[in-house]
Design a protein around this motif. Structure first.
Motif, short mmCIF file in Angstrom:
data_model
loop_
_atom_site.label_atom_id
_atom_site.label_comp_id
_atom_site.label_asym_id
_atom_site.label_seq_id
_atom_site.Cartn_x
_atom_site.Cartn_y
_atom_site.Cartn_z
N LEU A 22 66.80 36.27 0.07
CA LEU A 22 66.12 34.98 0.19
C LEU A 22 67.19 33.91 0.26
O LEU A 22 67.46 33.22 -0.72
CB LEU A 22 65.19 34.77 -1.01
CG LEU A 22 64.25 33.57 -0.96
CD1 LEU A 22 63.23 33.74 0.17
CD2 LEU A 22 63.51 33.40 -2.28
N GLY A 23 67.85 33.82 1.42
CA GLY A 23 69.03 32.98 1.51
C GLY A 23 70.09 33.61 0.63
O GLY A 23 70.38 34.79 0.74
N ALA A 25 69.66 34.02 -2.54
CA ALA A 25 68.91 34.42 -3.75
C ALA A 25 68.22 35.76 -3.55
O ALA A 25 68.23 36.32 -2.45
CB ALA A 25 67.88 33.34 -4.08
N LEU A 81 63.04 28.38 1.51
CA LEU A 81 63.97 28.91 0.52
C LEU A 81 64.99 29.84 1.17
O LEU A 81 66.17 29.85 0.80
CB LEU A 81 63.21 29.65 -0.59
CG LEU A 81 62.46 28.77 -1.58
CD1 LEU A 81 61.51 29.61 -2.44
CD2 LEU A 81 63.42 27.97 -2.45
N GLU A 83 66.25 29.47 3.96
CA GLU A 83 67.22 28.62 4.66
C GLU A 83 68.03 27.77 3.68
O GLU A 83 68.81 26.92 4.12
CB GLU A 83 66.48 27.72 5.65
CG GLU A 83 65.75 28.49 6.75
CD GLU A 83 66.69 29.27 7.64
OE1 GLU A 83 67.80 28.75 7.94
OE2 GLU A 83 66.34 30.40 8.02
N GLY A 84 67.80 27.93 2.39
CA GLY A 84 68.55 27.19 1.39
C GLY A 84 67.92 25.87 0.98
O GLY A 84 68.54 25.07 0.27
N SER A 86 64.34 23.65 -0.52
CA SER A 86 63.19 23.82 -1.41
C SER A 86 61.97 24.25 -0.60
O SER A 86 61.75 23.76 0.50
CB SER A 86 62.88 22.52 -2.15
OG SER A 86 63.91 22.20 -3.05
N PRO A 107 65.62 26.06 -4.66
CA PRO A 107 66.31 27.35 -4.63
C PRO A 107 66.79 27.73 -6.04
O PRO A 107 67.19 26.88 -6.83
CB PRO A 107 67.50 27.10 -3.71
CG PRO A 107 67.08 25.95 -2.85
CD PRO A 107 66.22 25.09 -3.74
#
Length: 189
Positions: A22-23, A25, A81, A83-84, A86, A107
C-alpha cells in the motif's frame, strides 16, 4: 518451550515478512462472515503493532443493504493511500440511517481494514495479508443478536445471505493467506 503465537501475532508476523503493498505501507484485510471475531482480531493487531490504523467496514456500508455498493468507498480510501496520499471515506451513521462526515485516513505504516468485503479482489494488488476469520453460523447469529438485539434478526439473516453471495463470487476464503478460527487462538493454514 515458548507459547504458541496468537492469531494476531501470526498475522502481524506474516505482514511484516512481506514487502509493503500500500505505497510504502502494509494492508492487512480481516474478512469473514459477520460475528466471526474480525473486530477483536483487528483490535489485537492494532495494539500489537503499536497503534496501527484500523478502518471498520461497518462505517463504509450504506446500512444493511450497502454491502454490494461499498467498492466505491474502498477506492477512495485505498487508491490514494497507495500513492502516498491520505485516503477518505464517508461514514455511515447507523442510528441516523444516513451518511455522516467524511473521514480522512492519513498514510500509516500499517492499515488494518476489518469487515465483510475487506478482502475484495478489486484491491487485491494492495493487500499484504488477507486473513479470514470464521465460526459456526449459530455462534455468529448469537453474537450479532446479542450486540444488535432480537429486532435485528431479519437483517442478520439477509446479511448472511448477501455476504455468502459476495464470498462465493469473490472466492474470499479460498484466496485468504490464513484462515482463523474466531473461537480460539489457533491458526489454520
Amino acid at each position: 518451550m515458548t507459547a504458541p503465537m496468537t492469531n494476531a501475532e501470526q498475522v502481524l508476523t506474516l505482514a511484516r515478512s512481506r514487502p509493503p503493498t500500500l505505497g510504502g505501507a502494509r494492508l492487512v484485510c480481516v474478512d469473514g462472515p459477520a460475528g466471526s471475531g474480525k473486530t477483536t482480531l483487528a483490535a489485537e493487531l492494532a495494539t500489537l503493532a503499536g497503534g496501527a490504523a484500523v478502518v471498520h467496514m461497518d462505517d463504509l456500508y450504506e446500512g444493511w443493504g450497502g454491502l454490494g455498493r461499498v467498492e466505491d468507498q474502498l477506492q477512495t480510501l485505498l487508491r490514494p493511500l497507495a500513492e502516498g496520499f491520505s485516503g477518505s471515506y464517508r461514514r455511515w451513521d447507523w442510528p441516523g440511517n444516513a451518511w455522516a462526515e467524511t473521514v480522512l485516513v492519513p498514510p500509516a505504516p500499517l492499515l488494518v481494514l476489518e469487515g465483510v468485503g475487506s478482502g475484495s479482489t478489486a484491491h487485491a494488488d494492495l493487500t499484504t495479508v488477507l486473513a479470514w476469520v470464521e465460526v459456526p453460523f449459530e455462534l455468529r447469529m448469537a453474537r450479532g443478536l446479542e450486540r444488535d438485539g432480537d429486532a435485528a434478526a431479519d437483517h442478520w439473516r439477509q446479511w448472511a445471505r448477501d455476504e455468502r453471495d459476495l464470498f462465493t463470487r469473490e472466492r474470499t476464503r479460498e484466496r485468504a493467506d490464513v484462515v482463523l478460527d474466531g473461537r480460539v487462538g489457533s491458526l489454520h493454514a
